[in-house]
Design a protein around this motif. Structure first.
Motif, PDB file in Angstrom:
ATOM      1  N   THR A 109       6.210   0.353  -0.061  1.00 55.10           N
ATOM      2  CA  THR A 109       6.625   0.867   1.247  1.00 55.10           C
ATOM      3  C   THR A 109       6.367   2.369   1.336  1.00 55.10           C
ATOM      4  OG1 THR A 109       8.276  -0.886   1.476  1.00 55.10           O
ATOM      5  CG2 THR A 109       8.587   1.074   2.825  1.00 55.10           C
TER       6      THR A 109
ATOM      7  N   GLN B 141       8.922  -3.250   7.252  1.00 53.20           N
ATOM      8  CA  GLN B 141       9.554  -4.267   6.405  1.00 53.20           C
ATOM      9  C   GLN B 141      10.751  -4.881   7.128  1.00 53.20           C
ATOM     10  OE1 GLN B 141      10.129  -2.892   2.431  1.00 53.20           O
ATOM     11  NE2 GLN B 141      11.365  -4.644   1.810  1.00 53.20           N
TER      12      GLN B 141
ATOM     13  N   ASP C 123       4.056  -4.691   6.285  1.00 52.34           N
ATOM     14  CA  ASP C 123       4.994  -4.591   5.164  1.00 52.34           C
ATOM     15  C   ASP C 123       5.855  -5.846   5.107  1.00 52.34           C
ATOM     16  OD1 ASP C 123       6.475  -3.699   3.059  1.00 52.34           O
ATOM     17  OD2 ASP C 123       7.032  -1.781   3.956  1.00 52.34           O
ATOM     18  N   GLU C 124       5.595  -6.701   4.138  1.00 47.14           N
ATOM     19  CA  GLU C 124       6.327  -7.947   3.924  1.00 47.14           C
ATOM     20  C   GLU C 124       6.501  -8.763   5.213  1.00 47.14           C
ATOM     21  OE1 GLU C 124       9.487  -7.912   1.205  1.00 47.14           O
ATOM     22  OE2 GLU C 124       8.729  -6.204   0.080  1.00 47.14           O
TER      23      GLU C 124
HETATM   24 MG   LIG Z   1       9.262  -2.219   0.368  1.00 43.98          MG
END
Ligand SMILES: [Mg+2]
Ligand SMILES: Nc1ncnc2c1ncn2[C@@H]1O[C@H](COP(=O)(O)OP(=O)(O)O)[C@@H](O)[C@H]1O
Lengths: 236, 381
Positions: A43, A86, A161-162
């Motif tokens: 991140t 995220q 992000d994810e």
């Molecule tokens: Mg992360």
């Protein structure tokens, strides 16, 4: 040709080196996965690219030579770098359609906005929810809306992000399809993910990050066979 | 909340009025009510003290709307909006004194007090009303611009911004209390005898001022509604809820905040400009931190982020104040505090929650359990 080059990037928080001389190049047309254990700095890498965190040293350069470390968040986004966070980050008080119209960005020609919103609605499958408040969406729908907001700006670099964290298997499969449709010859996509099956499904190459450094770079099959990667992932 | 209005930026502002008001029946009825009140004052000619009170309430309502625009829609709580109100008020007072001096030839008390033979250079041109108007609004915008630029660029937000804005109004008050500032010091400015050549207390002038305040209020409400229903309004809400996120979409939030902040200051100055001739005096007490906090109280009590709420709050609180400060002045602070507590605990979105309950008895749920000003945009990541 590289669309995004990260060159010996270091990010330091106090005495802690979250990124330690990291280098990485993503080609146009490529989908690159970045994997690594929690706290590896994934991140933080996206924070540095999007201008949220200032690196201590190193450069982040777009294909046309623009050095992102010299610009603020808004300018970086206007240069065509867009990110899905995220934690789902949509505007709860606005409708799905209004979120997408913001996603188009300030540089969007007024005439193009309606088409882009319609396209983003279609690709994310949110047509039926266009008038709903984003705050009322289910978790998976929020993730897709956020991807739709990225899409609406027609970016040349996409950072995810994810994107499947907390999603069901069916939703994960749906998201993998969605990411496949994002691929374009003039666009670089960087996906951060824990889910190996998902990474295998969407990415061309994978970069394994560990303690702020590149541990491995190559195909997913080779990554699975790499002794250092196995140690980092199984040694936890 | 943001309504179904979805107009492309190219539609001219006038053509947006209909849809914008149509999406907000409460505000539309309020605008009609304000216009009807203006007509009523002209036709029915009620007692001057009543007319004057309505006019003052309208000025307060404008002030409340100016704060709601930055607080309710942009999440910037100013506890110093009295500064911009005072800028409008002081410049208006200077105009009234200069004008009266020019018309009647009688030197204002201020001149004798300061020992001036004539009005000093910085009063030049203030006999002209249009110049005074431009000066008041321009000065408010300029002060807001400098303060806003310094704060927003260095990303001073939330409670820090509120505290600094409060400090600013306090410093301004201390400055204006000084006699050598040349604006009346402690005593302020009063003795306005003429307005556009007409004697100040005459019924025609009293009605004219009140009607002007009401029409300005209607105009400000319509303009503000068009603004918040436009694409810029969506950016404002987005900025309020998550400024960092909006930035990562490519929007310069500094510019957005600065623009709306200056607009808000101009509207507050307009309110001050309309207020001072109606009360007949201005002194540094309009710059006291209490008044600036009270403006936020009006907005919170009425219901923030909906424009109509600001008007309802300002009118309700001040009407009560007019009545009570005559009946039992010592009780006022306690009543105001009680009102604040009742609203915060019982009606988190202000008095407009009551209206919402009446309009939609089926949905007894308030719009949100947490007041908007407690809802903070989460950090990114
Ligand atoms: Mg992360
Ligand atoms: N703003 C910050 N201040 C201090 N430490 C931070 C900050 N952001 C991240 N870190 C630390 O940097 C490391 C990498 O974090 P992160 O990039 O979020 O990891 P992940 O790979 O799980 O996304 C973690 O140890 C985290 O605690």
């Amino acid at each position: 040709m590289s669309a995004l080059v990260v060159d010996s990037l270091s990010v330091v928080f106090g005495a802690f080196r979250a990124l330690d001389g990291l280098s990485l190049a993503v080609d146009a047309g490529e989908v690159r996965a970045v994997i690594g254990p929690n706290g590896a700095g994934k991140t933080t890498l996206l924070d540095a690219i999007t201008g949220i965190t200032r690196p201590r040293s190193g450069r982040i350069v777009l294909g046309d030579g623009l050095d992102l470390t010299q610009h603020g968040e808004a300018a970086i986004a206007r240069a065509g770098v867009r990110r899905k966070f995220q934690k789902p980050s949509v505007f709860p008080a606005l409708t799905v359609r209004e979120n997408l119209s913001l996603g188009c960005g300030p540089g969007c020609p007024p005439g193009a906005q309606a088409d882009r919103i319609a396209a983003a609605l279609a690709e994310t499958g949110l047509e039926a929810r266009a008038g709903a408040l984003a705050g009322a969406l289910a978790h998976g729908e929020k993730q897709w809306l956020e991807i739709g907001m990225v899409l609406a700006s027609e970016p040349r670099v996409i950072l995810l992000d994810e994107p499947v964290a907390g999603l069901s298997d069916a939703e994960t499969a749906r998201t993998a399809e969605l990411i496949a449709t994002l691929r374009r010859p003039d666009r670089a996509i960087l996906v951060i993910e824990h889910d190996m099956a998902f990474v295998e499904a969407v990415a061309d190459r994978v970069t394994v990050l560990h303690e702020g450094r590149t541990l491995f770079e190559g195909g997913m099959a080779a990554a699975r066979a790499d002794a250092r990667v196995i140690e980092v992932f199984l040694g936890r | 909340m943001s309504g179904a209005v979805d107009l492309s930026p190219r539609v001219p502002a006038v053509r947006r009025i209909g849809p914008a008001l149509g999406s907000d029946p409460l505000l539309a009825s309020l605008v009609v009510l304000v216009l009807a009140a203006a007509l009523g004052l002209v036709l029915l000619q009620p007692a001057p003290y009543l007319v004057n009170m309505v006019g003052q309430l309208a000025a307060f309502a404008i002030l409340a709307v100016s704060l709601d625009l930055v607080w309710g829609y942009l999440g910037i709580l100013s506890l110093g909006h009295g500064l911009f109100f005072a800028i409008g008020g002081y410049v208006c007072a200077m105009h009234l004194l200069a004008h009266a001096y020019a018309v009647t030839g009688t030197a204002p008390d201020l001149m004798q007090f300061m020992g001036w033979k004539s009005l000093p250079a910085y009063w030049t041109g203030l006999t002209s009303a249009p110049y005074a108007l431009v000066l008041a609004l321009g000065l408010a915008a300029a002060v807001a611009f400098v303060f806003g630029l310094a704060s927003f660029r260095s990303r001073v937000n939330g409670v820090y911004f509120s505290i600094i804005s409060q400090a600013l109004v306090y410093v301004a008050m201390l400055l204006m209390f000084r006699n050598d500032t040349g604006l009346g010091g402690n005593n302020g400015m009063t003795g306005f005898s003429v307005l556009f050549g007409w004697p100040m207390g005459s019924p025609g002038v009293v009605t004219g001022l009140a009607v002007a305040a009401l029409l300005t209020l209607a105009g400000v409400l319509v303009g503000a509604k068009v603004l918040v229903a436009s694409p810029i309004g969506r950016r404002m809400l987005a900025c309020r809820d998550d400024e960092a996120r909006l930035r990562t979409l490519g929007y310069s939030t500094t510019r957005l905040k600065l623009g709306i902040w200056c607009l808000s200051a101009v509207i507050a100055a307009l309110a001050g400009l309309l207020y001072v001739p109606q009360v007949g005096i201005i002194n540094p007490r309009v710059l006291s931190p209490d008044l600036s906090i009270e403006i936020a109280v009006w907005v919170a009590i009425g219901g923030m982020g909906r424009l109509g709420g600001a008007v309802i709050g300002a009118v309700a609180v001040n009407a009560l104040k007019f009545w009570l400060s005559a009946a039992m002045p010592e009780a006022w602070p306690f009543i105001l505090s009680g009102l604040v507590l009742a609203v915060v605990l019982g009606l988190p979105n202000g008095l407009l929650d009551l209206a919402a309950l009446r309009l939609r008895p089926a949905s007894l749920k308030p719009t949100s359990l947490k007041p908007t000003w407690l809802r903070r945009g989460g950090g990114l990541r």
